[in-house]
Design a protein around this motif. Structure first.
Motif, PDB file in Angstrom:
ATOM      1  N   GLU A  58      -3.166   9.061   3.019  1.00  0.00           N
ATOM      2  CA  GLU A  58      -4.048   8.220   2.472  1.00  0.00           C
ATOM      3  C   GLU A  58      -3.311   7.258   1.519  1.00  0.00           C
ATOM      4  O   GLU A  58      -2.311   7.656   0.940  1.00  0.00           O
ATOM      5  CB  GLU A  58      -5.242   8.769   1.704  1.00  0.00           C
ATOM      6  N   VAL A  59      -3.843   5.902   1.516  1.00  0.00           N
ATOM      7  CA  VAL A  59      -3.371   5.176   0.520  1.00  0.00           C
ATOM      8  C   VAL A  59      -3.761   5.391  -1.058  1.00  0.00           C
ATOM      9  O   VAL A  59      -4.688   5.824  -1.446  1.00  0.00           O
ATOM     10  CB  VAL A  59      -3.951   3.780   0.475  1.00  0.00           C
ATOM     11  N   ASN A 107      -1.172   3.913  11.538  1.00  0.00           N
ATOM     12  CA  ASN A 107      -1.273   5.180  11.474  1.00  0.00           C
ATOM     13  C   ASN A 107      -1.685   5.745  12.832  1.00  0.00           C
ATOM     14  O   ASN A 107      -1.417   6.872  13.222  1.00  0.00           O
ATOM     15  CB  ASN A 107      -2.169   6.085  10.406  1.00  0.00           C
ATOM     16  N   MET A 120       2.433   7.329   8.199  1.00  0.00           N
ATOM     17  CA  MET A 120       2.636   7.206   6.965  1.00  0.00           C
ATOM     18  C   MET A 120       2.974   7.975   5.890  1.00  0.00           C
ATOM     19  O   MET A 120       1.977   9.202   5.816  1.00  0.00           O
ATOM     20  CB  MET A 120       1.816   5.961   6.419  1.00  0.00           C
ATOM     21  N   ALA A 176       1.660   5.172   0.009  1.00  0.00           N
ATOM     22  CA  ALA A 176       1.132   6.521   0.814  1.00  0.00           C
ATOM     23  C   ALA A 176       1.017   7.504  -0.055  1.00  0.00           C
ATOM     24  O   ALA A 176       2.225   7.683  -0.921  1.00  0.00           O
ATOM     25  CB  ALA A 176       1.675   6.664   2.189  1.00  0.00           C
ATOM     26  N   TRP A 219      -4.063  -0.019   7.572  1.00  0.00           N
ATOM     27  CA  TRP A 219      -3.776   1.122   7.594  1.00  0.00           C
ATOM     28  C   TRP A 219      -3.851   2.065   8.528  1.00  0.00           C
ATOM     29  O   TRP A 219      -3.046   2.734   9.115  1.00  0.00           O
ATOM     30  CB  TRP A 219      -3.983   1.786   6.470  1.00  0.00           C
ATOM     31  N   LEU A 244       3.603   0.308   2.847  1.00  0.00           N
ATOM     32  CA  LEU A 244       3.125  -0.828   3.819  1.00  0.00           C
ATOM     33  C   LEU A 244       2.834  -2.189   3.313  1.00  0.00           C
ATOM     34  O   LEU A 244       1.727  -2.053   2.470  1.00  0.00           O
ATOM     35  CB  LEU A 244       1.821  -0.317   4.679  1.00  0.00           C
ATOM     36  N   LEU A 274       0.826  -1.227  -0.087  1.00  0.00           N
ATOM     37  CA  LEU A 274       0.051   0.011  -0.183  1.00  0.00           C
ATOM     38  C   LEU A 274       0.920   1.370   0.155  1.00  0.00           C
ATOM     39  O   LEU A 274       1.586   1.584   0.824  1.00  0.00           O
ATOM     40  CB  LEU A 274      -0.933  -0.080   1.028  1.00  0.00           C
ATOM     41  N   LEU A 296      -9.877   0.490  -0.797  1.00  0.00           N
ATOM     42  CA  LEU A 296      -9.207  -0.335  -0.054  1.00  0.00           C
ATOM     43  C   LEU A 296     -10.187  -1.450   0.364  1.00  0.00           C
ATOM     44  O   LEU A 296      -9.765  -2.547   0.566  1.00  0.00           O
ATOM     45  CB  LEU A 296      -8.986   0.307   1.363  1.00  0.00           C
TER      46      LEU A 296
END
Length: 218
Positions: free
Chosen positions: A83-84, A166, A171, A78, A162, A177, A76, A129
């Motif tokens: 946010e992803v 966090n 992140m 950042a 996530w 991640l 994932l 996600l």
């Protein structure tokens, strides 16, 4: 013009014990000293920048290492605002070792020991996600499927993982991640040797291929 092949610009974090099969295998030992209880937060380790190997490139096995563990994972990535932003396939390589609950850094951070996919796919194109749970990663060694990893089997799904990470560290843009790696039924991981090729695939993501060679000695 196509963008250059991707390599992480931040820190890459691996996640331990995030698949139900492996968590169940290790659960009895989690009550032993020194912890005496299962972990309450995600257990992370770092893949340092010296481990990054681009798709299609060789991963060198150092002298004295004849065989390595290879694990498929989803990274994932950042973006701005914490946010992803996207996802990428990864091949996490390690020297086989006895302890997975608290792995020695030196076995995970040998030069070149993280295969990295060329393309980061925007997470929105994968259904966000929540859509990642539908993915199945396949790991092939010399064209033979050695493992299928369903992300439905994660202990913490991508959004929960996530958020939980966090909660104790931020992140930053460019950080990655890994959602974790699953084990085989007996608790082991697929193995590869010099001369083997490895491919990681998942629907909607750019395939990742690497091959292994032995370090040349004088």
């Amino acid at each position: 013009m196509n963008p250059p092949p991707y390599l992480p610009s931040g820190t890459v974090y691996g996640t331990l014990l995030n698949f139900r099969r492996e968590h169940a295998l290790w659960a009895p030992r989690m009550h032993e000293a020194p912890y005496k209880a299962p972990p309450l937060a995600p257990v992370l380790y770092i893949k340092t920048a010296n481990t990054f190997t681009r798709c299609g490139h060789a991963i060198v096995l150092p002298t004295g290492v004849d065989e390595v563990e290879v694990s498929a994972s989803l990274g994932l990535v950042a973006g701005e605002g914490g946010e992803v932003a996207g996802c990428v396939l990864l091949a996490d390589v390690a020297v086989p070792h006895a302890s997975y609950y608290r792995p020695p850094v030196k076995y995970h951070n040998v030069d070149g020991f993280l295969g990295v996919g060329d393309v980061v796919r925007p997470v929105a194109e994968l259904g966000g996600l929540g859509g990642l749970a539908a993915l199945t990663l396949e790991l092939r060694v010399d064209g033979v499927v050695r493992q299928r990893v369903s992300l439905q089997d994660m202990l913490r799904d991508a959004a929960t993982l996530w958020a939980d990470v966090n909660a104790f560290q931020s992140m930053r843009p460019g950080d990655v991640l890994m959602v974790g790696t699953d084990c085989l039924d007996d608790g082991s991981r697929p193995r590869a040797r010099a001369g083997d090729s490895v491919e990681v695939t998942a629907t909607g993501l750019s395939p990742l291929t690497n091959h292994f060679v032995q370090e040349m000695t004088a």
